[in-house]
Scaffold this active site. Structure first.
Site, PDB file in Angstrom:
ATOM      1  N   ALA A   1      -3.098   7.318  -5.887  1.00 13.69           N
ATOM      2  CA  ALA A   1      -1.710   6.864  -5.792  1.00 13.69           C
ATOM      3  C   ALA A   1      -1.737   5.349  -6.022  1.00 13.69           C
ATOM      4  O   ALA A   1      -1.855   4.561  -5.084  1.00 13.69           O
ATOM      5  CB  ALA A   1      -1.153   7.196  -4.418  1.00 13.69           C
TER       6      ALA A   1
ATOM      7  N   ALA B   1       0.847  -1.202   0.000  1.00 15.68           N
ATOM      8  CA  ALA B   1       0.000   0.000   0.000  1.00 15.68           C
ATOM      9  C   ALA B   1       0.877   1.244   0.000  1.00 15.68           C
ATOM     10  O   ALA B   1       2.102   1.149  -0.112  1.00 15.68           O
ATOM     11  CB  ALA B   1      -0.910  -0.004   1.214  1.00 15.68           C
ATOM     12  N   ASN B   2       0.283   2.396   0.112  1.00 16.79           N
ATOM     13  CA  ASN B   2       1.053   3.629   0.268  1.00 16.79           C
ATOM     14  C   ASN B   2       0.285   4.583   1.175  1.00 16.79           C
ATOM     15  O   ASN B   2      -0.803   4.263   1.636  1.00 16.79           O
ATOM     16  CB  ASN B   2       1.356   4.251  -1.097  1.00 16.79           C
ATOM     17  N   ARG B   3       0.860   5.743   1.421  1.00 11.05           N
ATOM     18  CA  ARG B   3       0.307   6.626   2.446  1.00 11.05           C
ATOM     19  C   ARG B   3      -0.819   7.536   1.955  1.00 11.05           C
ATOM     20  O   ARG B   3      -1.257   8.428   2.677  1.00 11.05           O
ATOM     21  CB  ARG B   3       1.413   7.528   3.007  1.00 11.05           C
ATOM     22  N   SER B   4      -1.279   7.370   0.737  1.00 11.21           N
ATOM     23  CA  SER B   4      -2.316   8.271   0.232  1.00 11.21           C
ATOM     24  C   SER B   4      -3.572   8.193   1.097  1.00 11.21           C
ATOM     25  O   SER B   4      -4.037   7.112   1.449  1.00 11.21           O
ATOM     26  CB  SER B   4      -2.660   7.903  -1.210  1.00 11.21           C
TER      27      SER B   4
END
Ligand code: CTP
Length: 407
Positions: free
Chosen positions: A276, A210-213
């Protein structure tokens, strides 16, 4: 204004009585209401009361020979501007999610090519049950929108939690927003498609990439586009934000699901790719949780590249949205990298921002962006994500109006 018609599908629940008030209010506003009642609904409210209020006969049977000749479930599902399901019971939701058609209500839903709005009402445990949640996610991915359930105490059991049918006034407002999308805003009559949030790419049943978006910027753009009168489809990865009122929100997990949802939502006048998207996914996610062996051996994680959603849509030979806006999240050489990205991906505009940790942009409420177009770079001062959204939508409106004037 041309008279509007809705088909109201009533499911069986104590909240069905609220529909009587809803029907009355809709008719006061000149909306024709044609009602389909499930067998269970008729246990709570009589078809006679519904018929008196709707000033029409009530439809109850799939195999009513007269109906099949006169109207039939196919025409019933088409001769309207909107289908509303209230109360949408767990059973009706499950049937719709799985394409059942063994009664009139589910057959109408399956045969419909109209917008569908569901207002769930059920016991909180039934609503929170993973099976119901799965079905709701499926229906959202299929383009069906939901209002509620509201949180409160249940009439039958006294249990508290999400499960109450929203109040008639709230349901009425949601119906009106769909029947009469703002005709005065600068994007009235336009369809704006927006991606937002991160994607989650499964590694095994419990882990994902995942990512921090946070989805804050994409969701703010959706809200600004709605305020400007656009019809908005928001394709969102997993976020903790609520869906903006008035948007058709499609919730997805992975990049592949996001691409499919974007394709399904076309055609659009404008597409804004704010998500993102994870660049890579696990080549073959494990069916079971990957276990430590205890001897220090590291698991091999083979990655494959995800489809580039923006690039795919920007290179469509037919049906490409008139304006494609990409985002470029960079941590260095922001303008240079973003300028190259605009060209490489085939976007018309790119909104570039510095997402280095010290900026606090990822997950924060403020943003400092540069708008990169064919003609150059416009650097905006730092502002809130809501202001960035409004400024971007205003620029888009101005461009479309300019183009319309020149044609
Ligand atoms: N994007 C997309 N599909 C992908 C990757 C990115 O639609 N698989 C879109 C994003 O929504 C954004 C733009 O492409 O509008 C740029 O995303 P960004 O993450 O900045 O760029 P990447 O293409 O991922 O390149 P890199 O990570 O190498 O900077």
């Amino acid at each position: 204004m041309e008279a509007k018609r809705i088909v109201l599908i009533m499911g069986g629940g104590i909240a069905a009585y609220k529909c009587l008030d809803l029907i009355r209010r809709l008719r006061e506003r000149g909306v024709d209401v044609r009602v389909v009642m499930t067998r269970a609904a008729q246990q709570f409210v009589t078809p006679l009361s519904v018929s008196a209020l709707s000033n029409d006969r009530v439809f109850t049977d799939l195999f009513d020979l007269d109906d099949e000749r006169e109207i039939g479930h196919i025409r019933l599902s088409r001769l309207c501007d909107l289908i509303v399901v209230a109360p949408a019971t767990a059973d009706l939701i499950a049937k719709a999610a799985n394409g059942h058609a063994d009664d009139l209500a589910s057959a109408v839903l399956l045969a419909s090519d109209k917008q569908i709005l569901m207002a769930p009402a059920m016991n909180p445990k039934m609503w929170l049950n993973p099976a119901t949640q799965r079905n709701v996610r499926q229906l959202e991915a299929d383009g069906i929108s939901f209002i509620g359930p509201a949180v409160g105490e249940m009439a039958e059991s006294g249990e508290a939690g999400p499960g109450r049918l929203v109040e008639p006034a709230e349901l009425l407002a949601a119906i009106e927003a769909r029947l009469h999308p703002s005709s005065s805003g600068s994007l009235a009559g336009r369809h704006v498609l927006i991606t937002s949030g991160p994607t989650h790419e499964p590694i095994d049943p419990v882990r994902y990439i995942a990512n921090r978006s946070s989805g804050k910027q994409g969701h703010a753009i959706a809200a600004a586009a709605i305020a400007a009168g656009a019809r908005v489809t928001l394709v969102s990865g997993p976020v903790t934000l609520g869906a903006p009122a008035g948007a058709t929100t499609v919730q997805v997990q992975t990049a592949e699901e996001m691409l499919n949802a974007v394709r399904a939502a076309l055609p659009a006048d404008v597409a804004i790719f704010c998500a993102a998207v994870a660049d890579w996914r696990a080549a073959s996610p494990a069916d079971e949780k990957i276990k430590k062996t205890g001897d220090g051996e590291k698991p091999q994680l083979e990655l494959v590249e995800n489809p580039d959603i923006l690039k795919t849509i920007a290179h469509m030979k037919t049906g490409r949205p008139n304006l494609i806006v990409g985002f470029a999240a960079e941590t260095e050489n922001v303008i240079a990298f973003a300028t190259r990205k605009r060209r490489n991906k085939g976007a018309d505009w790119t909104v570039a921002n510095d997402v280095s940790t010290h900026t606090g942009v990822m997950g924060g409420d403020r943003n400092r962006v540069h708008l990169i177009t064919e003609t150059g770079v416009d650097s905006w001062p730092e502002m809130s994500k809501r202001e960035v959204a409004e400024t971007l939508i205003a620029r888009i409106s101005a461009l479309l109006h300019d183009k319309a004037r020149r044609v």
